[in-house]
Design a protein around this motif. Sequence first.
Motif, short mmCIF file in Angstrom:
data_model
loop_
_atom_site.label_atom_id
_atom_site.label_comp_id
_atom_site.label_asym_id
_atom_site.label_seq_id
_atom_site.Cartn_x
_atom_site.Cartn_y
_atom_site.Cartn_z
N LYS A 51 -14.65 -17.81 7.57
CA LYS A 51 -14.96 -16.60 6.80
C LYS A 51 -14.73 -15.31 7.59
O LYS A 51 -15.40 -14.31 7.37
N ALA A 52 -13.79 -15.36 8.50
CA ALA A 52 -13.37 -14.15 9.20
C ALA A 52 -12.15 -13.62 8.47
O ALA A 52 -11.33 -14.38 7.97
N GLU A 53 -12.03 -12.30 8.38
CA GLU A 53 -10.87 -11.70 7.74
C GLU A 53 -10.03 -10.98 8.80
O GLU A 53 -10.55 -10.17 9.57
N LEU A 54 -8.76 -11.29 8.82
CA LEU A 54 -7.79 -10.65 9.72
C LEU A 54 -6.89 -9.77 8.86
O LEU A 54 -6.44 -10.19 7.80
N ARG A 55 -6.65 -8.54 9.34
CA ARG A 55 -5.85 -7.59 8.56
C ARG A 55 -4.73 -7.01 9.43
O ARG A 55 -4.98 -6.56 10.55
N PHE A 56 -3.53 -7.01 8.86
CA PHE A 56 -2.38 -6.46 9.57
C PHE A 56 -1.55 -5.59 8.64
O PHE A 56 -1.35 -5.93 7.47
N TRP A 57 -1.07 -4.48 9.19
CA TRP A 57 -0.07 -3.68 8.50
C TRP A 57 1.29 -4.25 8.90
O TRP A 57 1.56 -4.49 10.08
N LEU A 58 2.16 -4.43 7.90
CA LEU A 58 3.54 -4.86 8.14
C LEU A 58 4.46 -3.75 7.64
O LEU A 58 4.46 -3.42 6.45
N THR A 59 5.21 -3.16 8.54
CA THR A 59 6.14 -2.10 8.18
C THR A 59 7.44 -2.71 7.66
O THR A 59 7.71 -3.90 7.82
N ARG A 60 8.26 -1.87 7.07
CA ARG A 60 9.58 -2.32 6.60
C ARG A 60 10.37 -2.90 7.78
O ARG A 60 11.01 -3.92 7.66
N ARG A 61 10.28 -2.22 8.91
CA ARG A 61 11.02 -2.66 10.10
C ARG A 61 10.61 -4.06 10.54
O ARG A 61 11.45 -4.90 10.83
N ASP A 100 0.87 -1.17 0.00
CA ASP A 100 0.00 0.00 0.00
C ASP A 100 0.91 1.22 0.00
O ASP A 100 1.52 1.56 1.03
N ALA A 101 1.02 1.88 -1.16
CA ALA A 101 1.95 3.00 -1.31
C ALA A 101 1.56 4.19 -0.43
O ALA A 101 2.44 4.88 0.10
N GLU A 102 0.28 4.42 -0.25
CA GLU A 102 -0.17 5.55 0.56
C GLU A 102 0.34 5.44 2.00
O GLU A 102 0.73 6.42 2.61
N HIS A 103 0.32 4.23 2.53
CA HIS A 103 0.77 4.01 3.91
C HIS A 103 2.22 3.51 3.98
O HIS A 103 2.75 3.36 5.08
N ASP A 104 2.84 3.23 2.83
CA ASP A 104 4.19 2.68 2.76
C ASP A 104 4.33 1.46 3.67
O ASP A 104 5.27 1.34 4.46
N ARG A 105 3.36 0.57 3.56
CA ARG A 105 3.32 -0.64 4.37
C ARG A 105 2.77 -1.78 3.53
O ARG A 105 2.10 -1.55 2.52
N LEU A 106 3.05 -2.98 3.99
CA LEU A 106 2.42 -4.15 3.39
C LEU A 106 1.13 -4.41 4.14
O LEU A 106 1.07 -4.28 5.36
N LEU A 107 0.11 -4.78 3.39
CA LEU A 107 -1.16 -5.16 4.00
C LEU A 107 -1.30 -6.67 3.89
O LEU A 107 -1.34 -7.22 2.79
N LEU A 108 -1.32 -7.32 5.05
CA LEU A 108 -1.52 -8.76 5.13
C LEU A 108 -2.99 -8.99 5.44
O LEU A 108 -3.52 -8.46 6.43
N ARG A 109 -3.65 -9.75 4.57
CA ARG A 109 -5.04 -10.11 4.77
C ARG A 109 -5.13 -11.64 4.79
O ARG A 109 -4.57 -12.31 3.93
N VAL A 110 -5.84 -12.15 5.79
CA VAL A 110 -6.00 -13.60 5.93
C VAL A 110 -7.48 -13.89 6.08
O VAL A 110 -8.14 -13.34 6.97
N ASN A 111 -8.00 -14.75 5.22
CA ASN A 111 -9.36 -15.25 5.36
C ASN A 111 -9.28 -16.61 6.05
O ASN A 111 -8.55 -17.49 5.60
N THR A 112 -10.03 -16.77 7.12
CA THR A 112 -10.04 -18.04 7.83
C THR A 112 -11.13 -18.95 7.26
O THR A 112 -11.99 -18.50 6.49
#
Length: 165
Positions: free
Chosen positions: A22-32, A7-19
């Motif tokens: 049918k639940a969706e988990l979302r995490f931002w992953l920074t470069r660090r 995601d260029a706007e946030h300069d982060r990776l967006l991790l999305r996991v569907n279980t």
Amino acid sequence: QIQVGFDAEHDRLLLRVNTSEKAELRFWLTRRIVKRLWPLLLGSLRSNEDVVTQPTPERREAVLAFRHEGALSKSDFTQRFSEERACTPLGEEPILATRARLDRAGTQHRLALHPTKGQGVTLTFEEPVMHSFCELVRRAVRAADWDLELPDLNAPPPTALGSAH
């Protein structure tokens, strides 16, 4: 189902996991966090019994590459991420992952992602899914242009530089 995208706007990776529920988990992953997580991911894959029992580092890397290629050949990276979900138990907004832990039990890799405060989650991946997850992270980091070198596990291991004879 797993998706990792930049995601260029946030300069982060967006991790999305569907279980499977049918639940969706979302995490931002920074470069660090990715820089700190990558060695753990590789270490977990390298701890496979078929890899660690090899007599030389070159053989261990070759077996790892073979296992990685085999796992990826069975993955479908063209399938669209399903937007159908029953709930987002951690909330609509992605959680900023600031801590990660990874351990292994047999063929299962357990990745715990946590924010600074509040609820996190532990994701359990079987070996082939872990290989796919690593490839998704590697591709997203390449798209992010973060100047991080995450090796392609399919590539042959680097050869040692020797002197000319």
